[in-house]
Design a protein around this motif. Structure first.
Motif, PDB file in Angstrom:
ATOM      1  N   TYR A 285     -41.339  32.028  17.254  1.00 34.42           N
ATOM      2  CA  TYR A 285     -42.700  31.808  16.750  1.00 34.42           C
ATOM      3  C   TYR A 285     -43.576  31.078  17.769  1.00 34.42           C
ATOM      4  O   TYR A 285     -44.609  30.520  17.415  1.00 34.42           O
TER       5      TYR A 285
ATOM      6  N   ARG B 208     -46.351  30.682  20.520  1.00 35.53           N
ATOM      7  CA  ARG B 208     -47.633  31.400  20.566  1.00 35.53           C
ATOM      8  C   ARG B 208     -47.664  32.466  21.654  1.00 35.53           C
ATOM      9  O   ARG B 208     -48.483  33.391  21.586  1.00 35.53           O
TER      10      ARG B 208
ATOM     11  N   PRO C 181     -50.826  37.501  13.228  1.00 37.10           N
ATOM     12  CA  PRO C 181     -50.642  36.565  12.117  1.00 37.10           C
ATOM     13  C   PRO C 181     -49.460  36.959  11.248  1.00 37.10           C
ATOM     14  O   PRO C 181     -49.251  38.130  10.948  1.00 37.10           O
TER      15      PRO C 181
ATOM     16  N   GLU D  40     -46.859  29.204  11.484  1.00 39.21           N
ATOM     17  CA  GLU D  40     -48.049  29.474  12.287  1.00 39.21           C
ATOM     18  C   GLU D  40     -47.875  28.806  13.642  1.00 39.21           C
ATOM     19  O   GLU D  40     -47.709  27.585  13.730  1.00 39.21           O
TER      20      GLU D  40
ATOM     21  N   ARG E  59     -50.040  29.417  16.300  1.00 36.70           N
ATOM     22  CA  ARG E  59     -51.322  29.300  16.986  1.00 36.70           C
ATOM     23  C   ARG E  59     -51.999  27.974  16.644  1.00 36.70           C
ATOM     24  O   ARG E  59     -52.040  27.569  15.489  1.00 36.70           O
TER      25      ARG E  59
ATOM     26  N   MET F 267     -59.534  29.274  13.418  1.00 37.90           N
ATOM     27  CA  MET F 267     -58.429  29.820  14.174  1.00 37.90           C
ATOM     28  C   MET F 267     -58.935  30.738  15.291  1.00 37.90           C
ATOM     29  O   MET F 267     -60.105  31.122  15.304  1.00 37.90           O
TER      30      MET F 267
ATOM     31  N   ARG G 297     -59.824  29.884   8.091  1.00 33.66           N
ATOM     32  CA  ARG G 297     -59.106  29.765   6.822  1.00 33.66           C
ATOM     33  C   ARG G 297     -59.815  28.721   5.958  1.00 33.66           C
ATOM     34  O   ARG G 297     -59.889  27.553   6.319  1.00 33.66           O
TER      35      ARG G 297
ATOM     36  N   GLY H 275     -47.160  28.004   6.292  1.00 29.44           N
ATOM     37  CA  GLY H 275     -47.625  28.880   7.354  1.00 29.44           C
ATOM     38  C   GLY H 275     -49.118  28.903   7.540  1.00 29.44           C
ATOM     39  O   GLY H 275     -49.664  29.821   8.164  1.00 29.44           O
TER      40      GLY H 275
ATOM     41  N   CYS I 267     -50.369  25.133  12.240  1.00 28.66           N
ATOM     42  CA  CYS I 267     -49.362  24.923  13.279  1.00 28.66           C
ATOM     43  C   CYS I 267     -48.814  23.501  13.168  1.00 28.66           C
ATOM     44  O   CYS I 267     -49.568  22.550  12.884  1.00 28.66           O
TER      45      CYS I 267
END
Length: 539
Positions: free
Chosen positions: A378, A380, A386, A434, A436, A462, A468, A492, A495
């Protein structure tokens, strides 16, 4: 660890009984479905490898009786744990009287696997002395007959039982990015271990890189990033076993490619095999410093799943630069010294992508701070899509949601096809993480919602022009900014590296809310204006 298999009933007419697992069914297709659970998936798996030596099999009849099976099951392991040599079949000739690649050289003790004359030309696989194409008489598929020759004349009952346990577990492994492992047996008469694996006809990553370099072509980063995700997915699966399975031979020579671009990890080299085999390929450039130091100290404290992560990092470096790590070293001593000092290969200096440099540096970091395969999955650098998009694709594929490809853009159709082929891992790998980093955090609403509760909002800006908007109930008595931030990471939505920033942001939101509430309560009520009299008179 998955449960153990059962022994084969087929036993050669010999005083020794085979210790073998129940053969797994050969796959009916090359690529399996993407549905999976956390421990048992609907994908295929295994360990495979190959080299180029040819041995003359011992001729023995291929008969097996119930009496022999019962005798093998009840005999003293010190006398009968050794495996008899597989019976050989008569070689056939073509119309001109010449030998053919399809000649049957020998047959497995249970009669299912037939070793053919044609060799599998996959060199430098640790421990594998000989590999031939073989035929599955039950399913009608081509497989690979791998042979490991032992240095000792005869394995002890303890060694045999340990190998039997490990290889039996291998037949239970099922993962889309592992070469499928079907069956095995130990042959003490010929001092060898034979195991049957899936046939990989498209070659290895190293062969692909050499071909591209010869033709002055460069592998697209999009392609080899997909390989990296699939390799990490397989390693994560192996390392999640109890106890963890350490591959021990992660190299570009041990990673195979399918015709559809799917990468499969094979050529496993267990530590239990490494100490007994005759052929061990030199792979010092892929060995972690703690592993080489461990070999010097004749100990095993450094042998952990993280040695696979280090080797994977070297594979990524080789793929990205198309140069073998430490190729600048004049001899093994120079290479050994550079590895122990922690010096990176010269090829590392050619990298320019900051994310790639960070990713490989993490793989090659000291053991105590080196991330595991799941954490790298996971990162980046690899996780460009996503996670919710990946989950949605899995949901569509698993539940047969009715849709027409014509209704979706070509890009989304291609993405669905990649997920179906396993390019983005299985649902067992999806932990809603997540990777990123957020670009900015913005304050949202903060208003009362019942006694001791407020409705709190936050906007997470993001990359890729995505924001979000989160709105949730916050208990002034029970909740804390730190616990809410951790919950966002777990779901999720955030980050892990941004958790502290979110905690401070939520604290600021609460301070602003309490200040506004205090001002509202202290502010004098505005004087009420007298109501205007309704107009009188005729309408």
């Amino acid at each position: 660890m998955a449960g153990n298999g059962t022994n084969n009933n087929g036993v050669p007419a010999s005083n020794s009984a085979p210790l073998a697992s129940t053969p797994a069914a050969a796959p009916t297709t090359t690529a399996a479905t993407t549905g999976a659970t956390t421990t048992t998936t609907t994908t295929t798996a295994a360990m495979a490898a190959a080299t180029t030596m040819e041995a003359q099999p011992k001729q023995q009849p291929a008969t097996a009786t119930a009496t022999a099976t019962a005798t093998a099951a009840t005999a003293d392991t010190s006398n009968t744990a050794a495996l008899a040599a597989p019976p050989a079949a008569a070689s056939t000739k073509d119309a001109d009287g010449e030998t053919s690649d399809n000649d049957i050289l020998e047959t497995s003790p249970n009669g299912r696997w037939q070793k053919l004359r044609k060799k599998v030309m996959l060199k430098e696989s640790t421990g594998i002395d000989e590999a031939h194409l073989a035929y599955d008489t039950e399913e009608g598929f081509e497989v690979v007959w791998n042979q490991i020759t032992f240095t000792t004349k005869r394995l002890t009952a303890t060694d045999q039982e340990r190998l039997k346990q490990k290889f039996t577990d291998f037949t239970q492994l099922k993962h889309l990015n592992l070469v499928r492992f079907f069956d095995f047996w130990v042959d003490n008469d010929q001092q060898r271990l034979v195991f049957i694996t899936e046939s990989m006809t498209s070659g290895t990553i190293r062969a692909y890189l050499r071909k591209n370099k010869k033709n002055n072509k460069v592998v697209s980063p999009k392609v080899w990033k997909r390989w990296c995700r699939q390799i990490l997915s397989a390693l994560r699966y192996l390392h999640s076993m109890v106890p963890p399975i350490i591959h021990g031979n992660v190299r570009c020579d041990s990673i195979f490619l399918m015709h559809n671009g799917l990468a499969k990890v094979g050529a496993i080299c267990l530590d239990d095999i490494r100490t007994h085999v005759r052929t061990v390929a030199d792979a010092s450039q892929y060995e972690a410093p703690e592993l080489q130091a461990m070999e010097d100290a004749a100990g095993k404290d450094g042998y952990s799943p993280k040695v696979d992560v280090y080797a994977f990092g070297m594979c990524v470096l080789e793929i990205a630069t198309e140069e073998t790590p430490y190729s600048e070293c004049a001899n093994a001593v120079e290479l050994y010294q550079k590895v122990l000092r922690g010096d990176k290969p010269q090829a590392f200096e050619r990298l320019t992508d900051p994310d790639l440099i960070e990713f490989i540096s993490a793989c090659l970091a000291p053991q105590e701070i080196r991330p595991n395969a799941e954490e790298l999955l996971y990162h980046r650098f690899l996780h460009e899509v996503p996670m919710l998009k990946v989950m949605a694709a899995h949901y569509i594929l698993r539940t047969n949601v009715p849709y027409s490809p014509k209704q979706l853009p070509k890009q989304l159709n291609d993405f669905l096809r990649e997920v179906a082929d396993g390019a983005w891992g299985t649902l067992a790998n999806i932990n809603l993480k997540e990777s990123r980093r957020a670009l900015n955090l913005l304050h949202g609403i903060a208003e009362p919602e019942g006694e001791g509760m407020i409705r709190l909002g936050v906007s997470i800006v993001m990359p890729e022009n995505m924001t979000r908007e989160l709105v949730f109930l916050y208990s002034l008595q029970k909740d804390k900014p730190s616990s809410v931030a951790r919950e966002m990471v777990g779901q999720g939505l955030l980050c892990r590296a941004d958790a502290k920033a979110m905690e401070r942001h939520l604290h600021e939101s609460l301070v602003r809310y309490h200040a506004q509430e205090a001002e509202r309560q202290q502010a004098p009520l505005a004087p009420q204006q007298p109501l205007a009299q309704a107009p009188t008179g005729p309408l």
